[in-house]
Design a protein around this motif. Structure first.
Motif, mmCIF file in Angstrom:
data_model
loop_
_atom_site.group_PDB
_atom_site.id
_atom_site.type_symbol
_atom_site.label_atom_id
_atom_site.label_comp_id
_atom_site.label_asym_id
_atom_site.label_seq_id
_atom_site.Cartn_x
_atom_site.Cartn_y
_atom_site.Cartn_z
ATOM 1 N N LEU A 145 14.803 31.777 62.833
ATOM 2 C CA LEU A 145 14.273 30.336 62.245
ATOM 3 C C LEU A 145 15.174 30.031 61.032
ATOM 4 O O LEU A 145 15.408 28.833 60.908
ATOM 5 N N LYS A 175 18.511 28.960 61.627
ATOM 6 C CA LYS A 175 18.568 27.645 62.042
ATOM 7 C C LYS A 175 18.545 26.420 61.041
ATOM 8 O O LYS A 175 19.183 25.477 60.962
ATOM 9 N N GLU A 176 17.390 26.539 60.040
ATOM 10 C CA GLU A 176 17.145 25.658 59.024
ATOM 11 C C GLU A 176 18.228 25.719 58.171
ATOM 12 O O GLU A 176 18.447 24.497 57.781
ATOM 13 N N SER A 185 11.423 19.432 58.875
ATOM 14 C CA SER A 185 11.636 20.240 59.877
ATOM 15 C C SER A 185 10.474 19.812 61.000
ATOM 16 O O SER A 185 10.775 19.488 62.105
ATOM 17 N N ASP A 217 9.427 23.832 70.072
ATOM 18 C CA ASP A 217 10.566 24.786 69.718
ATOM 19 C C ASP A 217 10.089 25.629 68.445
ATOM 20 O O ASP A 217 10.691 26.806 68.295
ATOM 21 N N TYR A 218 9.263 25.131 67.608
ATOM 22 C CA TYR A 218 8.636 26.108 66.497
ATOM 23 C C TYR A 218 7.436 26.534 67.014
ATOM 24 O O TYR A 218 6.885 27.725 66.370
ATOM 25 N N MET A 263 6.830 32.016 60.563
ATOM 26 C CA MET A 263 7.375 30.606 60.663
ATOM 27 C C MET A 263 7.333 29.995 59.149
ATOM 28 O O MET A 263 8.230 29.357 58.709
#
Length: 286
Positions: free
Chosen positions: A36, A39-40, A110, A122-123, A133
């Motif tokens: 994650l 991705k960010e 986000s 997706d989160y 997260m």
């Protein structure tokens, strides 16, 4: 079937089937949290001209205006009884202000864009905990802020009349990272609450922007009337900017230890609040 094939088949079966109630991922899901985070980071690096270099250039223009257009290059300023060149005073404040704006822009985007585009699942669906997260979202926002700050520092270091050589590196790290983490928590809170981009823009324009500009970035609060000094001390951005500036000029508008305690406390309070709302799924889950 030879022994090697039997061992491979047994390993595959072990990976697929587990006893009921036995957790597959124990303690911290490092691969999921790292995925994650990456991705960010990749999301804003794909448009780095807009997310990193443009904010750095915009903030650098403030330095050019104050030093050249307004004639502040040779001025001296009293900072808690210590004489400091105005250029050396304003440069650290502009660096951390650029970091704050970039950090909030990243963290408030986000979850909000997930709501608008319908990709919020997706989160929420991957096998990562709420804390994992939240850590990935905050860490990626701090990463963007550090990149913007480094770009600004490099540009200011090349400026002839500006000295941004670190003096207290611990203060730069402490107030820079904790300050950006606090802003990132505020950004995640905004993305949880907001339902459209106008809501996030309202927080940026009416909260983040004024708090950053009225926190001693361009002036010392010693020159303000007592009432406005008290208002400045109630502004959490003031402690971030003052402590960060201390790392470069060894002088601050307030006690550095008090500022450290204030920022640490705010991070704990706002972090716990953000964690609680994420755990409840407020405005995120049906």
């Amino acid at each position: 079937m030879n022994d090697h094939s039997k061992n491979a088949a047994g390993a595959a079966e072990t990976m697929i089937r587990h006893e009921p109630g036995v957790p597959v991922i124990k303690n911290i899901n490092w691969p999921g949290m790292r995925a994650l985070y990456r991705k960010e980071v990749r999301r804003f690096m794909k448009v780095q001209l807009q997310t990193v270099w443009a904010p750095a250039l915009t903030t650098l223009l403030f330095l050019i205006i104050f030093l050249l257009a307004l004639g502040g290059e040779g001025r001296m300023l009293s900072l808690n009884g210590q004489q400091v060149h105005f250029a050396d005073f304003i440069a650290p404040g502009l660096i951390i202000m650029g970091m704050i704006n970039a950090c909030f822009a990243n963290s408030s985007f986000s979850l909000l864009v997930g709501k608008i585009q319908g990709t919020l699942v997706d989160y929420l669906m991957p096998p990562i905990s709420v804390g994992e997260m939240l850590f990935a979202l905050v860490a990626s926002s701090v990463t963007r802020a550090v990149m913007v700050g480094f770009a600004l520092w490099l540009a200011m270091a090349l400026w002839p009349s500006v000295h941004v050589t670190p003096v207290h590196f611990w203060a730069i790290l402490w107030f820079g990272l904790l300050g950006c983490a606090f802003i990132a928590f505020l950004g995640v809170l905004t993305s949880i609450w907001a339902e459209k981009f106008d809501h996030a823009a309202a927080v940026t324009n009416f909260v983040i922007g004024p708090f950053a500009l009225l926190s001693g970035t361009f002036y010392s609060i010693d020159r303000l009337p007592p009432l406005f000094q008290a208002i400045s001390h109630a502004n959490p951005f003031f402690y971030i900017i003052s402590g960060f500036r201390y790392g470069f000029v060894s002088a601050a508008d307030t006690n550095v230890a008090v500022g450290s305690a204030v920022i640490l406390t705010l991070n704990i309070v706002v972090g716990c609040m953000t964690y609680g709302l994420l755990r409840r799924g407020w405005k995120l889950k049906a």
